[in-house]
Design a protein around this motif. Structure first.
Motif, mmCIF file in Angstrom:
data_model
loop_
_atom_site.group_PDB
_atom_site.id
_atom_site.type_symbol
_atom_site.label_atom_id
_atom_site.label_comp_id
_atom_site.label_asym_id
_atom_site.label_seq_id
_atom_site.Cartn_x
_atom_site.Cartn_y
_atom_site.Cartn_z
ATOM 1 N N UNK A 60 9.667 26.408 22.732
ATOM 2 C CA UNK A 60 9.474 27.760 22.202
ATOM 3 C C UNK A 60 10.582 28.694 22.685
ATOM 4 N N UNK A 61 10.720 29.812 21.972
ATOM 5 C CA UNK A 61 11.741 30.803 22.284
ATOM 6 C C UNK A 61 11.324 31.703 23.436
ATOM 7 N N UNK A 62 12.330 32.371 23.999
ATOM 8 C CA UNK A 62 12.121 33.520 24.864
ATOM 9 C C UNK A 62 12.966 34.650 24.299
ATOM 10 N N UNK A 63 12.392 35.387 23.342
ATOM 11 C CA UNK A 63 13.140 36.412 22.616
ATOM 12 C C UNK A 63 13.571 37.565 23.506
ATOM 13 N N UNK A 64 13.006 37.670 24.717
ATOM 14 C CA UNK A 64 13.406 38.745 25.611
ATOM 15 C C UNK A 64 14.842 38.561 26.096
ATOM 16 N N UNK A 65 15.421 37.378 25.918
ATOM 17 C CA UNK A 65 16.780 37.109 26.381
ATOM 18 C C UNK A 65 17.796 37.056 25.243
ATOM 19 N N UNK A 66 17.364 37.342 24.014
ATOM 20 C CA UNK A 66 18.277 37.306 22.884
ATOM 21 C C UNK A 66 19.319 38.412 23.008
ATOM 22 N N UNK B 46 14.347 25.509 30.907
ATOM 23 C CA UNK B 46 14.884 26.486 29.974
ATOM 24 C C UNK B 46 16.349 26.227 29.677
ATOM 25 N N UNK B 47 16.767 26.618 28.475
ATOM 26 C CA UNK B 47 18.165 26.496 28.054
ATOM 27 C C UNK B 47 18.652 27.835 27.535
ATOM 28 N N UNK B 48 19.867 28.205 27.922
ATOM 29 C CA UNK B 48 20.553 29.356 27.349
ATOM 30 C C UNK B 48 21.661 28.820 26.455
ATOM 31 N N UNK B 49 21.575 29.121 25.167
ATOM 32 C CA UNK B 49 22.555 28.652 24.188
ATOM 33 C C UNK B 49 23.501 29.807 23.868
ATOM 34 N N UNK C 111 23.613 34.821 22.138
ATOM 35 C CA UNK C 111 22.953 34.182 23.278
ATOM 36 C C UNK C 111 21.468 34.073 22.968
ATOM 37 N N UNK C 112 20.954 32.842 23.011
ATOM 38 C CA UNK C 112 19.535 32.571 22.750
ATOM 39 C C UNK C 112 18.972 31.734 23.895
ATOM 40 N N UNK C 113 17.688 31.899 24.148
ATOM 41 C CA UNK C 113 17.035 31.130 25.202
ATOM 42 C C UNK C 113 15.763 30.496 24.674
ATOM 43 N N UNK C 114 15.498 29.276 25.123
ATOM 44 C CA UNK C 114 14.227 28.639 24.806
ATOM 45 C C UNK C 114 13.788 27.784 25.984
ATOM 46 N N UNK C 115 12.505 27.460 25.982
ATOM 47 C CA UNK C 115 11.901 26.693 27.078
ATOM 48 C C UNK C 115 11.135 25.517 26.492
ATOM 49 N N UNK C 116 11.302 24.358 27.095
ATOM 50 C CA UNK C 116 10.501 23.186 26.746
ATOM 51 C C UNK C 116 9.511 22.934 27.874
ATOM 52 N N UNK C 117 8.244 22.852 27.503
ATOM 53 C CA UNK C 117 7.183 22.508 28.445
ATOM 54 C C UNK C 117 6.649 21.130 28.085
ATOM 55 N N UNK C 118 6.557 20.261 29.084
ATOM 56 C CA UNK C 118 6.153 18.880 28.844
ATOM 57 C C UNK C 118 5.052 18.493 29.820
ATOM 58 N N UNK D 236 7.006 33.627 24.022
ATOM 59 C CA UNK D 236 5.983 32.854 24.745
ATOM 60 C C UNK D 236 6.524 31.599 25.421
ATOM 61 N N UNK D 237 7.804 31.284 25.224
ATOM 62 C CA UNK D 237 8.344 30.046 25.777
ATOM 63 C C UNK D 237 8.017 29.802 27.241
ATOM 64 N N UNK D 238 8.204 30.796 28.131
ATOM 65 C CA UNK D 238 7.922 30.546 29.554
ATOM 66 C C UNK D 238 6.444 30.628 29.926
ATOM 67 N N UNK D 239 5.564 30.897 28.966
ATOM 68 C CA UNK D 239 4.172 31.259 29.276
ATOM 69 C C UNK D 239 3.150 30.199 28.891
ATOM 70 N N UNK D 240 3.593 28.987 28.565
ATOM 71 C CA UNK D 240 2.684 27.995 28.000
ATOM 72 C C UNK D 240 2.065 27.056 29.025
#
Length: 237
Positions: free
Chosen positions: A108-114, A165-168, A225-232, A145-149
Motif C-alpha cells: 500500500x501507499x504512504x501518500x503523506x510522503x508524495x 518501505x520503499x521510496x521510489x 518521489x513516492x513511498x509504499x510499504x509491503x506488510x507480510x 494506510x501503508x504503514x498502518x496495516x
C-alpha cells in the motif's frame, strides 16, 4: 518461491511474479475491474508471463477460491479503498485461501510522503492531511494506510510479520511513461484539492501544474518521489 507453487496475485505485477513462480507453477489473477483483468490477459497473450495464469473478475471481500488453495497471496493498492471492517473481512479471505505456512503480502501507499519537485515539498502532505480528515467520516483506510496495516495482520492471526518501505524516485529528465504518469497524477491531485479543505494557494498551485505539466516535467530539478510499504505475514502451520 519454487516453480511448483501457485499463488493468488491481486494487481499488475503478474510478469514479475511469473519469474518467481516459473513455468511449472500457477498464478491466479483477480481484480474487481474488468479492464485490469483484460490488461493481464493481454500480457499473457504477449508471452510476458513465465507461468500459466488464470484470470477472474471478482472481489477481495468474497474470493472465488477454495480454502487453502495458494502458497502465497499478493494484494496491491486495494486496502486504501476499503473501510476497516471491509479490510478485516478481506484479510480473513486472504488467509482463508492461503495454505498453512503460506505467506500473505499487502502493498500500500504512504501518500503523506508524495512529492513532485520543484513544487512545494509539503503541498501533497497537506492535501493528504485534508483527505484524511474528510475520510474519517467514511471510515476508508485511504492512500496513507501503508504503514498502518500491522494490527490487521495480527488480528487475522498471521505470524512472523515483516514490514518494509520503499521510496521510489524519478529524477529529471523523466522518460515518456513517467511524463504521462505525472500528467495524469497532477490532474487527479488537482481534482482532489478542489474537493478538499486545502488553502487557496495550494489549490491554485496544483491546478496550474495540472494545466501545464510540461513546465514541471521540463524543470532540471524535477523529481517524483513516492513511498509504499509491503506488510507480510505467515498463516500458522
Amino acid at each position: 518461491m519454487d516453480g511448483a507453487r501457485c499463488g493468488l496475485w491481486l494487481g499488475g505485477y503478474v510478469p514479475l511474479i511469473g519469474e518467481s513462480v516459473g513455468p511449472t507453477g500457477r498464478i491466479a489473477a483477480l481484480d474487481l475491474a474488468p479492464e485490469n483483468i483484460a490488461r493481464v490477459e493481454r500480457l499473457v497473450r504477449e508471452g510476458r508471463c513465465a507461468a500459466p495464469v488464470e484470470c477472474r473478475v471478482g472481489s477481495v471481500l468474497d474470493l472465488p477460491f477454495a480454502a487453502a488453495t495458494f502458497d502465497g497471496v499478493w494484494c496491491a493498492n486495494v486496502a486504501q479503498y476499503l473501510t476497516e471492517a471491509e479490510f478485516t473481512r478481506a484479510m480473513g479471505e486472504l488467509c482463508r485461501v492461503t495454505k498453512p505456512g503460506g505467506l500473505v503480502a499487502v502493498k500500500e501507499f504512504d501518500a503523506t510522503l508524495l512529492q513532485m519537485l520543484p513544487l512545494d515539498p509539503a503541498i501533497f502532505a497537506r492535501l493528504a492531511a485534508a483527505r484524511r480528515a474528510k475520510a474519517a467520516a467514511t471510515g476508508l483506510l485511504g492512500a496513507w494506510c501503508g504503514p498502518l496495516l500491522g494490527p490487521f495482520f495480527r488480528r487475522a492471526g498471521l505470524t512472523d510479520l515483516v514490514r518494509k518501505g520503499w521510496l521510489i524516485e524519478r529524477w529529471a529528465p523523466p522518460p515518456r511513461p513517467t511524463r504521462q504518469f505525472v500528467a495524469m497524477g497532477l490532474r487527479f491531485q488537482a481534482g482532489l484539492a478542489a474537493a478538499h479543505d486545502v488553502s487557496p494557494a495550494d489549490r491554485k498551485a496544483l491546478q496550474a501544474a495540472a494545466a501545464d505539466p510540461d513546465r514541471l516535467l521540463d524543470d532540471p530539478d524535477f523529481c517524483l518521489r513516492e513511498a509504499f510499504v509491503v506488510t507480510r505475514g505467515r498463516v500458522p502451520a
